[in-house]
Write an enzyme that holds these catalytic residues in place. Structure first.
Site, PDB file in Angstrom:
ATOM      1  N   ASN A   7       0.874  -1.170   0.000  1.00 16.80           N
ATOM      2  CA  ASN A   7       0.000   0.000   0.000  1.00 16.80           C
ATOM      3  C   ASN A   7       0.913   1.222   0.000  1.00 16.80           C
ATOM      4  O   ASN A   7       1.507   1.574   1.014  1.00 16.80           O
ATOM      5  CB  ASN A   7      -0.875  -0.032   1.261  1.00 16.80           C
ATOM      6  CG  ASN A   7      -1.803   1.153   1.344  1.00 16.80           C
ATOM      7  OD1 ASN A   7      -1.695   2.101   0.556  1.00 16.80           O
ATOM      8  ND2 ASN A   7      -2.712   1.113   2.298  1.00 16.80           N
ATOM      9  N   LYS A  14       3.129   0.930   3.276  1.00 17.46           N
ATOM     10  CA  LYS A  14       2.874  -0.186   4.192  1.00 17.46           C
ATOM     11  C   LYS A  14       3.041  -1.462   3.403  1.00 17.46           C
ATOM     12  O   LYS A  14       2.468  -1.600   2.309  1.00 17.46           O
ATOM     13  CB  LYS A  14       1.444  -0.124   4.733  1.00 17.46           C
ATOM     14  CG  LYS A  14       1.194   1.012   5.677  1.00 17.46           C
ATOM     15  CD  LYS A  14      -0.224   0.912   6.236  1.00 17.46           C
ATOM     16  CE  LYS A  14      -0.704   2.270   6.694  1.00 17.46           C
ATOM     17  NZ  LYS A  14      -2.148   2.387   6.794  1.00 17.46           N
ATOM     18  N   ARG A  80      -2.505  -2.106  -3.566  1.00 15.78           N
ATOM     19  CA  ARG A  80      -3.662  -1.232  -3.423  1.00 15.78           C
ATOM     20  C   ARG A  80      -3.539  -0.100  -4.437  1.00 15.78           C
ATOM     21  O   ARG A  80      -2.522   0.606  -4.461  1.00 15.78           O
ATOM     22  CB  ARG A  80      -3.704  -0.648  -2.017  1.00 15.78           C
ATOM     23  CG  ARG A  80      -4.836   0.332  -1.894  1.00 15.78           C
ATOM     24  CD  ARG A  80      -4.804   1.074  -0.600  1.00 15.78           C
ATOM     25  NE  ARG A  80      -5.931   1.976  -0.543  1.00 15.78           N
ATOM     26  CZ  ARG A  80      -5.922   3.135   0.097  1.00 15.78           C
ATOM     27  NH1 ARG A  80      -4.852   3.525   0.741  1.00 15.78           N
ATOM     28  NH2 ARG A  80      -6.984   3.901   0.104  1.00 15.78           N
ATOM     29  N   HIS A 169     -12.671   3.447  -0.597  1.00 13.13           N
ATOM     30  CA  HIS A 169     -12.699   2.548   0.572  1.00 13.13           C
ATOM     31  C   HIS A 169     -13.416   1.245   0.245  1.00 13.13           C
ATOM     32  O   HIS A 169     -13.940   0.567   1.130  1.00 13.13           O
ATOM     33  CB  HIS A 169     -13.447   3.180   1.780  1.00 13.13           C
ATOM     34  CG  HIS A 169     -12.721   4.295   2.448  1.00 13.13           C
ATOM     35  ND1 HIS A 169     -13.378   5.377   2.991  1.00 13.13           N
ATOM     36  CD2 HIS A 169     -11.406   4.506   2.681  1.00 13.13           C
ATOM     37  CE1 HIS A 169     -12.499   6.206   3.526  1.00 13.13           C
ATOM     38  NE2 HIS A 169     -11.291   5.697   3.347  1.00 13.13           N
ATOM     39  N   HIS A 197     -17.234   3.590   7.302  1.00 15.18           N
ATOM     40  CA  HIS A 197     -15.782   3.527   7.488  1.00 15.18           C
ATOM     41  C   HIS A 197     -15.332   4.883   8.007  1.00 15.18           C
ATOM     42  O   HIS A 197     -15.335   5.880   7.273  1.00 15.18           O
ATOM     43  CB  HIS A 197     -15.101   3.184   6.155  1.00 15.18           C
ATOM     44  CG  HIS A 197     -13.606   3.162   6.241  1.00 15.18           C
ATOM     45  ND1 HIS A 197     -12.873   1.994   6.185  1.00 15.18           N
ATOM     46  CD2 HIS A 197     -12.712   4.160   6.394  1.00 15.18           C
ATOM     47  CE1 HIS A 197     -11.595   2.284   6.302  1.00 15.18           C
ATOM     48  NE2 HIS A 197     -11.476   3.602   6.426  1.00 15.18           N
ATOM     49  N   GLY A 199     -12.257   6.560   9.562  1.00 14.63           N
ATOM     50  CA  GLY A 199     -10.843   6.589   9.952  1.00 14.63           C
ATOM     51  C   GLY A 199     -10.314   7.983   9.693  1.00 14.63           C
ATOM     52  O   GLY A 199     -11.001   8.975   9.978  1.00 14.63           O
ATOM     53  N   GLY A 201      -9.743   9.014   6.602  1.00 18.51           N
ATOM     54  CA  GLY A 201     -10.770   9.274   5.578  1.00 18.51           C
ATOM     55  C   GLY A 201     -12.040   8.590   6.040  1.00 18.51           C
ATOM     56  O   GLY A 201     -11.981   7.592   6.755  1.00 18.51           O
ATOM     57  N   ARG A 230     -10.212  16.528   5.531  1.00 16.44           N
ATOM     58  CA  ARG A 230     -11.012  16.802   4.312  1.00 16.44           C
ATOM     59  C   ARG A 230     -12.401  17.263   4.712  1.00 16.44           C
ATOM     60  O   ARG A 230     -12.980  16.762   5.681  1.00 16.44           O
ATOM     61  CB  ARG A 230     -11.129  15.523   3.474  1.00 16.44           C
ATOM     62  CG  ARG A 230      -9.891  15.216   2.681  1.00 16.44           C
ATOM     63  CD  ARG A 230      -9.992  13.856   2.018  1.00 16.44           C
ATOM     64  NE  ARG A 230      -9.193  12.876   2.717  1.00 16.44           N
ATOM     65  CZ  ARG A 230      -9.228  11.564   2.481  1.00 16.44           C
ATOM     66  NH1 ARG A 230     -10.043  11.076   1.568  1.00 16.44           N
ATOM     67  NH2 ARG A 230      -8.458  10.748   3.161  1.00 16.44           N
ATOM     68  N   GLY A 320     -10.613   3.325  12.609  1.00 11.67           N
ATOM     69  CA  GLY A 320     -10.212   3.835  13.928  1.00 11.67           C
ATOM     70  C   GLY A 320     -11.348   4.433  14.748  1.00 11.67           C
ATOM     71  O   GLY A 320     -11.578   4.029  15.887  1.00 11.67           O
ATOM     72  N   GLU A 378      -8.134  -4.163   5.431  1.00 14.31           N
ATOM     73  CA  GLU A 378      -8.007  -3.983   3.984  1.00 14.31           C
ATOM     74  C   GLU A 378      -6.879  -4.833   3.411  1.00 14.31           C
ATOM     75  O   GLU A 378      -6.994  -5.354   2.305  1.00 14.31           O
ATOM     76  CB  GLU A 378      -7.790  -2.498   3.667  1.00 14.31           C
ATOM     77  CG  GLU A 378      -9.072  -1.701   3.862  1.00 14.31           C
ATOM     78  CD  GLU A 378      -8.832  -0.224   4.091  1.00 14.31           C
ATOM     79  OE1 GLU A 378      -8.347   0.115   5.199  1.00 14.31           O
ATOM     80  OE2 GLU A 378      -9.115   0.576   3.194  1.00 14.31           O
TER      81      GLU A 378
END
Ligand code: ADP
Length: 615
Positions: A7, A14, A80, A169, A197, A199, A201, A230, A320, A378
């Site tokens: 990713n 990652k 990803r 996502h 979702h 997190g 984002g 955002r 999160g 993910e």
């Protein structure tokens, strides 16, 4: 099956070696703040700094060392990729041609895709002998219908610039929706799930019977919910006003909306939700308002998505904030009783997901709608999807023609409705046998009476069934003034009703049962094996014309039964699009439906999705 999952972001990377079956991490590392003096590499048990200065160094120095001794076990690499654009609607094995096509998506996601592509290039050089698969954040949302993906902008301009909603996502929403179905011990094809979702984002998704039908992010990951930095939804005119009055360039506005807004902008400096909560508890008014705005927006989307799906069976919180913030779940889920969702305050407050428990319920026992928090994964989903595509080596079933039949508007009736429309004891009179064994077009016709207009002469098909069903095309829907969903035959839950006129002034008003038939292929189990598909898969079918002209039907449902014979059914609108001849009686004979010149219809792709409803 060990899959290397990569990713690659613009300043972070990652990498994990994931067991595709269990999701277990065999090894993982994270590079953060790449390209800055603070760059650091975090391994599972320690961190080092300084770190590689560039992505190139990551792939030529750091990873070769790290993979020493591990590479032999890696069967596949999953990448990803944030934006798949209109072309990539399913995980795709990467070759040189695909890599070139991927580069064409860069303009759609200039902030995200370049890093992903750089990661693919580096990893292909590092591990040239295993399959590399791109898994797209947008792919799960490829099933969103045009009414939800279309912006009300001038048509030509929108087409020219690819202005439409894609959603993001996707791997997380897909993963969590499947987790939810497993937790509820139900088939995802029976469930309407809203996944939140939350997190760094944030996005919400309406997953209807396993398919994404709406999501809050749009052409870019900026639309929708309030996020860490955002802004989400804002009146576009407010931005024009800002550009003019502050003399902002497009680039400056872009970084304002993406990097300086959301929680950060609302609170005046805090984007981490834990800090926002702490400051709110200490009395900071701006943080309190930020939490209210954040939660209100989510509630609003949940209400909207319940309306979009005609109901909801489960609402799931993940990432999160969704997993950890009881405050957010409490604010969002209060007073949702009108939807059938009742929050259990203590369960919500005490909810804590552990290594062994990845999903938990916090709704009251008698709540019809389940409220859940789930851990998303993910990387595991990417590993699973990449492994499927990588291992399959794109099996290409020997293409062979699939006959096509046009299904004109028609009705299936119960015996009781037949008698109510045509008289006591009336039996349907077969007029013509249809291609599916046992089916016939009856002599009887009815008039469909919609709110706007009526359609006379609609054929009844026999034999009678145990539920009434009226199958019409999109054009018929507009004509009659009815908004019916696209559904597989038999799936009539939450469909609109209609009035039917029979003979001698007899009429019956149905409370449901009107649908727009989901184009599908009937096939036997033997055919299914030959094509490499299973019941309820969704495939793409190419209507070929010996290379003269071809048309691809996406989203075709596969229906398998020993009682079927191989045949694709499309409705009259679709038949017109494919330039097939139409007639006005039930399901036509194959010969009658063939395009002059001997159209061959071929299933050219293996399943795009796991089920009708997943991807
Ligand atoms: P990313 O999208 O960057 O992967 P995560 O899914 O890790 O992000 O979510 C990060 C967000 O979750 C941060 O705003 C963080 O503050 C929030 N978060 C993490 N733990 C908690 C917690 N216990 N309570 C509230 N918020 C939390």
């Amino acid at each position: 099956m060990s899959v290397l999952v990569i990713n690659c972001g613009s300043t972070s990377l990652k990498v994990a070696i994931v067991d595709a079956n269990s999701g277990a991490r065999l090894e993982e590392l994270r590079v953060e703040r790449l390209g800055t003096p603070q760059a650091a590499v975090h391994f599972a048990d320690h961190s080092t700094s300084p770190a590689p200065a560039t992505l190139d160094e990551v792939f030529t120095q750091l990873l070769p060392d790290w993979l020493d001794g591990l590479a032999a076990d890696i069967t596949c690499v999953g990448h990803r990729v944030v934006h798949g654009g209109p072309t990539f609607t399913s995980p795709t094995r990467i070759n040189d041609q695909v890599f070139e096509q991927l580069q064409e998506t860069v303009h759609l996601a200039p902030l995200h895709n370049p890093a992903g592509l750089a990661g693919i290039a580096g990893a292909r050089q590092l591990l040239p002998n295993v399959p590399h698969v791109a898994v797209f954040d947008t792919a799960f949302h490829a099933t969103i219908p045009p009414r939800a993906s279309t912006y009300a902008l001038p048509h030509e301009l929108a087409k020219q610039h690819g202005l439409r909603r894609y959603g993001f996502h996707g791997t997380s929403h897909q993963f969590v929706a499947h987790r939810t179905a497993a937790f509820l011990q139900d088939d995802i094809r029976n469930l309407r799930i809203i996944t939140c979702h939350l997190g760094g984002g944030c996005s919400v998704c309406a997953v209807e019977y396993g398919r994404s039908v709406e999501t809050s992010m749009g052409m870019t990951p900026l639309e929708g919910l309030v996020m860490a930095t955002r802004c989400g939804d804002v009146d576009p005119a407010a931005l024009l006003h800002l550009m003019r009055s502050e003399d902002l360039t497009a680039d400056a506005l872009e970084s304002l909306l993406n990097g300086e807004s959301g929680l950060l902008g609302l609170t005046g400096g805090t984007s981490d939700f834990r800090d926002v909560e702490r400051r709110a508890e200490e009395g900071d008014e701006r943080c309190r308002l930020a939490i209210q705005v954040f939660c209100h927006r989510i509630r609003k989307y949940i209400g909207a998505y319940a309306a979009v799906m005609g109901g909801v069976d489960a609402i799931v919180f993940t990432a999160g904030i969704g997993q950890h913030s009881a405050t957010v779940r409490h604010h969002v889920c209060q007073r949702l009783e009108f939807l059938g969702a009742r929050l259990e305050e203590v369960a919500n407050r005490e909810l804590s997901l552990s290594a062994s428990q990845s999903i938990a319920e916090f709704s009251a026992r008698h709540s019809r709608v389940k409220l859940l928090a789930a851990r998303t994964d993910e990387a595991w989903e990417i590993a699973r999807l990449a492994e499927q595509v990588g291992a399959s080596d794109t099996p290409t079933p020997t293409p062979r023609p699939i006959p096509v039949a046009i299904s004109a508007r028609h009705v299936h009736l119960t015996q009781a409705t037949v008698e109510a429309l045509f008289g006591d004891g009336h039996q349907l009179t077969p007029l013509k046998t249809l291609s599916q064994p046992g089916q016939f077009a009856a002599e009887e016709v009815v008039t469909l009476v919609g709110p706007k207009r009526s359609l006379p002469g609609v054929r009844v098909l026999g034999p009678t069934r145990n539920a009434n069903q009226v199958e019409i095309s999109r054009t018929d829907e507009f004509f009659l003034g009815i908004d019916a969903p696209i559904r597989a035959s038999g799936d009539t839950a939450n469909t609109p009703g209609i009035t039917l006129l029979g003979t001698a002034g007899r009429e019956v008003t149905l409370t449901g049962g009107v649908l727009c038939a989901w184009r599908h292929i009937h096939m036997t189990p033997e055919d299914a094996t030959a094509f490499g598909v299973t019941d309820k898969d969704v495939v793409e079918v190419e209507v070929g014309d010996e290379g003269v002209r071809s048309l691809v039907f996406g989203d075709v449902l596969v229906r398998v039964s020993p009682h079927y014979q191989l045949e694709m059914h499309i409705d009259t609108d679709e038949g017109n699009a494919a330039e097939l001849q139409r007639q006005d009686i039930g399901k036509l004979d194959v010969e009658e439906a063939r395009r002059p010149g001997g159209t061959a219809i071929q299933l050219t792709k293996t399943p795009r999705h796991d089920g009708p409803n997943a991807s």
